[in-house]
Design a protein around this motif. Structure first.
Motif, PDB file in Angstrom:
ATOM      1  N   PRO A  36       0.827  -1.205   0.000  1.00  0.00           N
ATOM      2  CA  PRO A  36       0.000   0.000   0.000  1.00  0.00           C
ATOM      3  C   PRO A  36       0.861   1.255   0.000  1.00  0.00           C
ATOM      4  O   PRO A  36       1.898   1.301   0.653  1.00  0.00           O
TER       5      PRO A  36
ATOM      6  N   THR B 205      -8.201   0.150   4.511  1.00  0.00           N
ATOM      7  CA  THR B 205      -7.565   1.267   5.201  1.00  0.00           C
ATOM      8  C   THR B 205      -6.713   2.035   4.207  1.00  0.00           C
ATOM      9  O   THR B 205      -6.373   1.531   3.141  1.00  0.00           O
TER      10      THR B 205
ATOM     11  N   ALA C 231      -3.306   4.934   4.116  1.00  0.00           N
ATOM     12  CA  ALA C 231      -2.275   5.709   4.812  1.00  0.00           C
ATOM     13  C   ALA C 231      -2.254   7.113   4.223  1.00  0.00           C
ATOM     14  O   ALA C 231      -2.137   7.270   3.010  1.00  0.00           O
TER      15      ALA C 231
ATOM     16  N   PRO D 149       5.126   6.348  -3.095  1.00  0.00           N
ATOM     17  CA  PRO D 149       6.146   5.642  -2.313  1.00  0.00           C
ATOM     18  C   PRO D 149       7.454   6.396  -2.487  1.00  0.00           C
ATOM     19  O   PRO D 149       7.507   7.407  -3.212  1.00  0.00           O
ATOM     20  N   SER D 150       8.508   5.950  -1.852  1.00  0.00           N
ATOM     21  CA  SER D 150       9.803   6.590  -2.063  1.00  0.00           C
ATOM     22  C   SER D 150      10.223   6.386  -3.529  1.00  0.00           C
ATOM     23  O   SER D 150       9.948   5.348  -4.125  1.00  0.00           O
TER      24      SER D 150
ATOM     25  N   ARG E 266       5.886   1.827  11.630  1.00  0.00           N
ATOM     26  CA  ARG E 266       7.245   2.135  11.167  1.00  0.00           C
ATOM     27  C   ARG E 266       7.747   3.337  11.935  1.00  0.00           C
ATOM     28  O   ARG E 266       7.107   4.379  11.917  1.00  0.00           O
TER      29      ARG E 266
ATOM     30  N   PRO F 140       1.549  -4.219   6.407  1.00  0.00           N
ATOM     31  CA  PRO F 140       1.403  -4.598   5.012  1.00  0.00           C
ATOM     32  C   PRO F 140       2.472  -5.584   4.583  1.00  0.00           C
ATOM     33  O   PRO F 140       3.512  -5.690   5.192  1.00  0.00           O
TER      34      PRO F 140
HETATM   35  P1  AMP Z   1       7.048   3.822   1.188  1.00  0.00           P
HETATM   36  O1  AMP Z   1       6.261   3.243   0.048  1.00  0.00           O
HETATM   37  O2  AMP Z   1       8.505   3.463   1.083  1.00  0.00           O
HETATM   38  O3  AMP Z   1       6.796   5.286   1.366  1.00  0.00           O
HETATM   39  O4  AMP Z   1       6.488   3.120   2.501  1.00  0.00           O
HETATM   40  C1  AMP Z   1       5.136   3.254   2.845  1.00  0.00           C
HETATM   41  C2  AMP Z   1       4.885   2.657   4.204  1.00  0.00           C
HETATM   42  O5  AMP Z   1       3.535   2.891   4.630  1.00  0.00           O
HETATM   43  C3  AMP Z   1       5.107   1.176   4.190  1.00  0.00           C
HETATM   44  O6  AMP Z   1       5.727   0.786   5.377  1.00  0.00           O
HETATM   45  C4  AMP Z   1       3.702   0.689   4.092  1.00  0.00           C
HETATM   46  O7  AMP Z   1       3.652  -0.609   4.506  1.00  0.00           O
HETATM   47  C5  AMP Z   1       2.927   1.658   4.965  1.00  0.00           C
HETATM   48  N1  AMP Z   1       1.482   1.698   4.645  1.00  0.00           N
HETATM   49  C6  AMP Z   1       0.910   2.298   3.595  1.00  0.00           C
HETATM   50  N2  AMP Z   1      -0.435   2.091   3.573  1.00  0.00           N
HETATM   51  C7  AMP Z   1      -0.736   1.319   4.636  1.00  0.00           C
HETATM   52  C8  AMP Z   1      -1.942   0.732   5.156  1.00  0.00           C
HETATM   53  N3  AMP Z   1      -3.142   0.912   4.575  1.00  0.00           N
HETATM   54  N4  AMP Z   1      -1.849  -0.005   6.271  1.00  0.00           N
HETATM   55  C9  AMP Z   1      -0.661  -0.188   6.868  1.00  0.00           C
HETATM   56  N5  AMP Z   1       0.502   0.325   6.436  1.00  0.00           N
HETATM   57  C10 AMP Z   1       0.494   1.073   5.332  1.00  0.00           C
END
Ligand code: AMP
Ligand code: MG
Length: 324
Positions: free
Chosen positions: A55, A110, A112, A135-136, A188, A222
């Motif tokens: 996600p 859900t 984020a 994402p990054s 995290r 996730p």
């Molecule tokens: P990044 O893609 O490197 O920015 O990392 C995004 C972070 O947010 C990761 O650790 C994902 O697992 C977490 N994350 C994003 N959406 C969700 C969600 N719906 N539930 C739990 N964790 C999420």
């Protein structure tokens, strides 16, 4: 060719057109896509070379904009008031009216959400005027980029542009906090220390180590099997024929005949289209299949190249025997 962009309006126009743009935040550079556009979100996974769908964090220009898409409780409102804009990501339930594409949230209920503190990011998000999934901005498995040059080195040739906003100030990723349960859980550690969060909402739990968590069937993070949406109806893979009391998840121009319900991931056999239609398809077949009293969902084979690897990973998880 990936262009180095200096003009925020140009980057915003590209995003609105469904193109991918790297942009600076105070944590690391993000790889942005219009979060309402499933094809754009699918392209993020292609560009990053991710072997599975995880996600993505949705970025907004304000807490008000974020809370139009997710349900914010008193804890979320208090944390947003204290830490946004800033390096804190809140995981909250999607609203029924949420317009963010399901693929951006990897099919979860859900989402984020975050409001970044970088002035260029905020300007961009205001101008795009819709959620930006990001994402990054690095290839899967590489370190997170903190300069436009890092993004160019990793993703040059794979995305439309990079908006140059100089070096990232924080350099570590955002703190991810799950507020979907009664107790807040730190998913995290990141830019906002857990103690600062606890000063606002009280005790914050830590996720159980994987094995213990698996034992209690309470996985949330996730990438972990049980956290992901799986249909209620049993799913079988690599179907070569389908029965009238089964729903069919098809792929390609020749869907198997005779199914009780049909969702074709991509009649044209396009894996990016299939990725964008995967989670909506599973949900629709599950609901329609149960409404019609069907006994299960059969999925036709999907090739394993490119995004097919992530699609097959997700299908395998959805088909895995249930542990609870
Ligand atoms: P990044 O893609 O490197 O920015 O990392 C995004 C972070 O947010 C990761 O650790 C994902 O697992 C977490 N994350 C994003 N959406 C969700 C969600 N719906 N539930 C739990 N964790 C999420
Ligand atoms: Mg990352």
């Amino acid at each position: 060719m990936t262009r180095l962009l200096a003009d925020v309006a140009e980057a915003a126009a590209l995003l609105r057109d469904g193109a991918l743009v790297g942009f600076p935040t105070e944590t690391v550079y993000g790889l942005g896509a219009d979060a309402r556009n499933g094809a754009a979100v699918a392209a993020v996974f292609t560009a990053k070379g991710r072997p599975h769908f995880n996600p993505l964090i949705c970025h907004f220009a304000s807490a008000g904009a974020a809370f139009e898409e997710v349900v914010a409780d008193a804890r979320a409102v208090a944390l947003a008031a204290r830490f946004w804009p800033g390096p804190l990501t809140l995981v909250l339930p999607r609203r029924v009216t949420c317009r963010v594409d399901l693929l951006a949230g990897a099919g979860l209920d859900t989402l984020a959400v975050r409001v970044p503190a970088h002035p260029v990011a905020l300007d961009l998000l205001r101008q795009v005027d819709r959620p930006v999934a990001a994402p990054s901005a690095n290839r899967s498995g590489q370190v997170s980029p903190t300069t436009a040059a890092h993004v160019m080195a990793g993703l040059g040739g794979r995305i439309a542009g990079v908006l140059d906003g100089g070096d990232c100030a924080v350099g570590v990723e955002s703190t991810v906090l799950d507020l979907t349960g009664s107790g807040a859980v730190l998913l995290r550690p990141g830019g906002v220390p857990a103690a600062a969060i606890e000063a606002v909402i009280g005790r914050v739990g830590r996720p159980l180590p994987l094995s213990a968590a698996a034992a209690t069937r309470s996985l949330r993070s996730p990438g972990m099997l049980l956290s992901h949406y799986a249909p209620d109806l049993p799913l079988r893979l690599e179907a070569e024929e389908v029965a009238a009391d089964e729903a069919l998840l098809a792929f390609g121009p020749a869907p198997l005949p005779g199914a009780g319900a049909l969702w074709n991931l991509s009649p044209g056999g396009d894996l990016a289209v299939a990725a964008a239609r995967l989670f909506s398809g599973l949900r629709w077949l599950d609901a329609e299949g149960r409404r019609l009293g069907l006994r299960g969902i059969a999925a036709m084979p999907v090739p394993g190249d490119g995004l097919g690897e992530a699609i097959n990973d997700r299908l395998a998880r959805a088909a895995a025997p249930r542990e609870s």
